[in-house]
Design an enzyme around this catalytic site. Structure first.
Site, PDB file in Angstrom:
ATOM      1  N   ASN A 106       0.625  -1.126  -0.097  1.00  0.00           N
ATOM      2  CA  ASN A 106       0.124  -0.198   0.025  1.00  0.00           C
ATOM      3  C   ASN A 106       0.865   1.361   0.043  1.00  0.00           C
ATOM      4  O   ASN A 106       0.459   2.283  -0.420  1.00  0.00           O
ATOM      5  CB  ASN A 106      -0.976  -0.078   1.023  1.00  0.00           C
ATOM      6  CG  ASN A 106      -0.452  -0.226   2.453  1.00  0.00           C
ATOM      7  OD1 ASN A 106       0.903  -0.640   2.591  1.00  0.00           O
ATOM      8  ND2 ASN A 106      -1.078   0.005   3.601  1.00  0.00           N
ATOM      9  N   GLU A 148       4.813  -3.918  12.316  1.00  0.00           N
ATOM     10  CA  GLU A 148       3.716  -2.940  12.154  1.00  0.00           C
ATOM     11  C   GLU A 148       2.572  -3.698  11.453  1.00  0.00           C
ATOM     12  O   GLU A 148       2.445  -3.977  10.299  1.00  0.00           O
ATOM     13  CB  GLU A 148       4.264  -1.863  11.363  1.00  0.00           C
ATOM     14  CG  GLU A 148       3.399  -0.687  11.418  1.00  0.00           C
ATOM     15  CD  GLU A 148       2.471  -0.757  10.310  1.00  0.00           C
ATOM     16  OE1 GLU A 148       1.302  -0.809  10.672  1.00  0.00           O
ATOM     17  OE2 GLU A 148       2.909  -0.192   9.300  1.00  0.00           O
ATOM     18  N   CYS A 158      -3.349   1.146   6.897  1.00  0.00           N
ATOM     19  CA  CYS A 158      -3.621   0.570   8.503  1.00  0.00           C
ATOM     20  C   CYS A 158      -3.865   1.740   9.623  1.00  0.00           C
ATOM     21  O   CYS A 158      -4.490   1.381  10.509  1.00  0.00           O
ATOM     22  CB  CYS A 158      -2.298  -0.121   9.008  1.00  0.00           C
ATOM     23  SG  CYS A 158      -0.738   0.813   9.064  1.00  0.00           S
ATOM     24  N   GLU A 185       8.936   2.857  14.607  1.00  0.00           N
ATOM     25  CA  GLU A 185       9.560   3.125  13.151  1.00  0.00           C
ATOM     26  C   GLU A 185       9.642   4.580  13.142  1.00  0.00           C
ATOM     27  O   GLU A 185       8.448   5.290  13.299  1.00  0.00           O
ATOM     28  CB  GLU A 185       8.971   2.478  12.128  1.00  0.00           C
ATOM     29  CG  GLU A 185       9.189   1.018  12.191  1.00  0.00           C
ATOM     30  CD  GLU A 185       8.739   0.344  10.704  1.00  0.00           C
ATOM     31  OE1 GLU A 185       9.313  -0.575  10.011  1.00  0.00           O
ATOM     32  OE2 GLU A 185       7.590   0.677  10.383  1.00  0.00           O
TER      33      GLU A 185
END
Length: 490
Positions: free
Chosen positions: A164, A263, A297, A471
């Site tokens: 994505n 993640e 997300c 991150e």
């Protein structure tokens, strides 16, 4: 909606600039098979890239392992300079890279350009962090020795990126790995390999030594990556993807006690209180829901609006959504591009039908159009009950699911009633309430009166089943460093 069925000369030229082999030990090489890459707006074949087998994966790991010691010995300034060159190269190449991304993933060109800027910023941020790695020095409590603390690269790292955000999720992982002194093997999503292959070429030209960054593309990630994860030479796994796959990878990592960053999925609550600035809240909902065609997300998955303003909020959001043009991402003015594949469309169709069966009302959209491509229109649903399937799973499409609430305590409980905890959004003009609700939400991130939280300078990550580690931000590089204590006797 006009859908172009053949590539223009400029589009074909952009695709033809991308190397299509495996990038291992500083060289491009072919594989025994190929993997087709298609345009999700038309289904047209763009090109075919190398399809790695397990042996090629092992070759990539071996190259990263051989290069590790020399790369770890390079000075922080050298590593910083390479990342800065890559940062500048990405920005200078924005138009080509954005077109490649739009063709393989579908997002509108304007969003693709934004992702290039976002991706480049990770390289700049971690170039700056590379020269700021610190340690410690202190006397022992007894006074007879000294404690030295230093940080060293964890070692060869496996980086698995999603489809994505095919470039930014790569730089978000590669940047800190290189800054810390780690070599890596990168496995991009099979749906969108071209952006990562283009990035590998840019990193090579920026001066990354052979073996430091290796990129393997494959249609069978389980067969190729599992042996690498189980190999003791791999010391770190960073994965962005679904919670289900993340759990499986964690089981594999346990075999060698490998460091992990995960993640994973989200189920973001978007909470609008009755004292919110409605224009601001609607704009925030559009950003949090429709960014990347809802395929993020961080997308607002469950929109909770206080009952007294729910009708007005829904009316304003519906008006804004009605003005969003849908089409191929290369077309001028398009805001809603195609979903990644036919399965994604089928999932959204199923989730909307389930919500309607349970009492939800379709305000706009609600059905895919006829014709080619993986399209689903921007959609607004009201009266979505908490037991609807879309309230328990990521929609990953441009569907705004609105429900109502009455009290602060109620909405906090409902927002937290999920195994996920990536991000939440809160809109209120009451600062005390805003901070109170932000602290009560069981998420790794919260946007207070803003619909976008991602920033290379901020720590990105979730809690519960949304992941492990962070991150970006000041602590993003820590995921690729080990802390070593040295005791010195006086």
């Amino acid at each position: 909606m006009l859908i172009q069925t053949t590539l223009t000369a400029a589009e074909r030229a952009a695709i033809d600039t991308v190397p299509t082999g495996l990038f291992i030990d500083g060289r491009w090489r072919a594989a025994s098979g190929t993997l087709p890459v298609t345009d999700p707006a038309t289904g047209q074949l763009l090109c075919a890239v190398a399809d790695a087998d397990p042996d090629a994966g092992m070759d990539a790991l071996a190259a990263a392992d051989r290069a590790q010691a020399d790369w770890a010995r390079t000075s922080p300034r050298q590593r910083s300079d390479i990342l800065m060159r890559a940062h500048r190269a990405l920005l200078a190449d924005t138009e080509r890279l954005a077109l490649i991304m739009t063709l393989e993933m579908g997002k509108p060109l304007a969003e693709a350009r934004g992702e290039i800027a976002y991706a480049a910023e990770f390289f700049r941020w971690f170039a700056e962090e590379a020269v700021r790695l610190d340690g410690g020095y202190m006397p022992a409590p007894a006074g007879d020795s000294r404690f030295l603390v230093t940080r060293q690269p964890v070692g060869p790292s496996l980086l698995i990126t999603p489809w994505n955000f095919p470039l930014a999720m790569g730089t978000r992982k590669i940047g800190p790995a290189l800054a810390a002194g780690c070599t890596c093997v990168v496995k991009p999503a099979e749906q969108t390999p071209l952006s990562m292959l283009a990035l590998a070429d840019i990193l090579d030209q920026a001066g990354v030594p052979a073996g430091v960054v290796n990129v393997i593309t494959t249609a069978d990630p389980g067969a190729v990556m599992t042996p690498l994860i189980l190999d003791s030479r791999s010391r770190k796994l960073s994965f962005t993807g679904s919670t289900a796959v993340g759990k499986l990878l964690l089981e594999h990592c346990a075999r060698t006690v490998m460091r992990t960053s995960m993640e994973l999925g989200g189920n973001a609550p978007f909470i609008v209180f009755d004292d919110a600035d409605l224009d601001e809240a609607v704009a925030g909902a559009l950003a949090a829901k429709m960014r990347n065609i809802g395929q993020a997300c961080t997308a607002a998955n469950r929109i909770f609006v206080q009952r007294s303003i729910a009708d007005e909020f829904a009316a304003r959001l519906t008006d804004r959504v009605a003005a969003l043009p849908m089409g191929r991402g290369t077309e001028s003015g398009v805001v809603v591009g195609p979903l990644i594949d036919a399965d994604a469309v089928a999932k959204v169709v199923r989730l909307v039908a389930d919500a309607v069966r349970r009492g939800a009302t379709v305000r706009i959209g609600g059905a895919p159009p006829d014709g080619p491509g993986n399209f689903y229109p921007a959609t607004v649903l009201t009266g979505v009950p908490d037991d609807a399937e879309m309230c328990r799973t990521e929609i990953f499409g441009p569907v705004a699911a609105i429900g109502t609430f009455d009290t602060e305590a109620e909405v906090i409980a409902r927002a937290n009633n999920t195994p996920y905890g990536l991000v939440g959004y809160v809109f209120t003009e009451n600062l005390r309430r805003g901070l109170r609700v932000c602290e009560a939400l069981e998420t790794g991130m919260v946007g207070l009166n803003q619909g976008v939280v991602s920033n290379p300078a901020a720590p990105f990550g979730g809690v519960k089943e949304s992941g492990l580690g962070r991150e970006g931000g000041l602590i993003g590089i820590d995921e690729f460093l080990e802390t070593k204590y040295i005791g010195v006797r006086l």
